[in-house]
Write an enzyme that holds these catalytic residues in place. Structure first.
Site, PDB file in Angstrom:
ATOM      1  N   SER A 242      38.975  -2.606  13.064  1.00 36.95           N
ATOM      2  CA  SER A 242      37.878  -2.862  13.193  1.00 36.95           C
ATOM      3  C   SER A 242      37.099  -1.998  14.808  1.00 36.95           C
ATOM      4  CB  SER A 242      37.773  -4.817  14.002  1.00 36.95           C
ATOM      5  OG  SER A 242      36.740  -5.009  13.685  1.00 36.95           O
TER       6      SER A 242
ATOM      7  N   ASN B  97      41.141   1.814   7.348  1.00 39.10           N
ATOM      8  CA  ASN B  97      40.579   2.370   8.639  1.00 39.10           C
ATOM      9  C   ASN B  97      38.953   3.127   7.850  1.00 39.10           C
ATOM     10  OD1 ASN B  97      40.167   4.620  11.124  1.00 39.10           O
ATOM     11  ND2 ASN B  97      40.569   5.289   9.743  1.00 39.10           N
TER      12      ASN B  97
ATOM     13  N   TYR C  62      27.476  -3.457  10.068  1.00 38.31           N
ATOM     14  CA  TYR C  62      27.717  -3.056  10.894  1.00 38.31           C
ATOM     15  C   TYR C  62      28.775  -3.588  11.782  1.00 38.31           C
ATOM     16  CZ  TYR C  62      32.306   0.037  13.355  1.00 38.31           C
ATOM     17  OH  TYR C  62      33.166   0.175  13.857  1.00 38.31           O
TER      18      TYR C  62
ATOM     19  N   LYS D  88      32.500  -5.833  10.732  1.00 36.13           N
ATOM     20  CA  LYS D  88      33.231  -6.319  11.239  1.00 36.13           C
ATOM     21  C   LYS D  88      34.034  -7.596  11.384  1.00 36.13           C
ATOM     22  CE  LYS D  88      34.635  -1.401  11.445  1.00 36.13           C
ATOM     23  NZ  LYS D  88      36.315  -1.520  10.683  1.00 36.13           N
TER      24      LYS D  88
END
Length: 274
Positions: free
Chosen positions: A134, A83, A148, A152
């Protein structure tokens, strides 16, 4: 029957909500965070079923130690939730290479490192679940979040390969793609920059919406945590699960657009065969 979970990035946001839900459901938890003292209240309430540990997910040795701690304290590890992560907002042109590296190190390499730390144990036991957090930004490129989304998207590709490789061992992998949830992801956890004025209509507009969005996101972290608990109990979980009505609607529209584009260019695509 109680299971043992390891959750990275447990001190706030979705990670914190999930940590609370896991403990309240009667499971064991290794809760990791850069600052585990932020989990002291949970440790006091659940002294027998929780241990908080400092973990920088980019530290491979520390990740192995966290997995070993789960086995030492609770006898096993059943579910790993990757996470930990964050995402700043700025135009690609204005985002420094160092910003790219930091976000990719945490979001992508952190997931790879902690996954690899748990993988030998899961393979040997022929049991275990990976839940990879994700983002809808890992399925649809998000304006202003180039680093980012790059990370991801990497998490998604890595996890797709992982799922195929570990299926013969009875292991499960699910990629969770949250939309906007009412955490500090869009607030204190995010550096928001409008960037060069030429990007006012794209990144600048997104930055303005993001500032107004903070505290008004549609998603409830507690409900997301319950959804993940449900996911973890499924005998045949999906490879992907979107969370939130905003994420669902965006994913559905994007997937349809991709199918339409694929067929629009079918002739050119197929023209390259011998």
């Amino acid at each position: 029957m109680p299971q043992t979970w390891l959750i990275t990035g447990s001190s706030r946001g979705l990670g914190r909500a999930l940590a609370e839900a896991v403990l309240e459901a009667g499971h064991n938890l290794v809760a990791t965070a850069r600052a585990p003292e932020q989990l002291a209240d949970l440790a006091r309430h659940f002294p027998d079923t929780m241990v908080a540990v400092a973990l920088d997910v980019t530290d491979a040795q520390a990740a192995k130690q966290a997995v070993a701690l789960a086995v030492e304290r609770f006898g096993t590890l059943d579910i790993l939730v990757n996470n930990a992560g964050y995402g700043d907002l700025a135009p690609i042109e204005d985002a420094s290479l160092e910003s790219f590296r930091r976000q990719i190190e945490t979001n992508l390499f952190g997931t790879i490192i902690v996954t690899k730390a748990a993988l030998p144990l899961f393979r040997e036991r022929r049991s275990g679940r990976f839940i990879q957090i994700s983002s809808i930004g890992g399925r649809a490129g998000a304006i202003g979040r180039g680093p980012y989304s790059a990370a991801k998207f990497g998490v998604e590709g890595f996890s797709e390969v992982l799922a195929q490789e570990v299926r013969p061992f009875g292991l499960h992998v699910t990629i969770v793609e949250p939309g906007g949830f009412r955490t500090d992801f869009a607030g204190a956890s995010t550096l928001i920059e409008d960037g060069h004025p030429d990007y006012a209509e794209t990144v600048g507009a997104v930055a303005a919406r993001q500032r107004a969005y903070d505290g008004n996101q549609p998603g409830d972290p507690a409900k997301a945590a319950q959804a993940i608990l449900t996911l973890a109990a499924l005998p045949a979980p999906p490879l992907r699960l979107v969370l939130g009505s905003d994420a669902f609607d965006r994913a559905a529209a994007l997937d349809q657009a991709r199918i339409d584009e694929l067929h629009q260019w079918r002739a050119l695509s197929r023209s390259t065969d011998f």
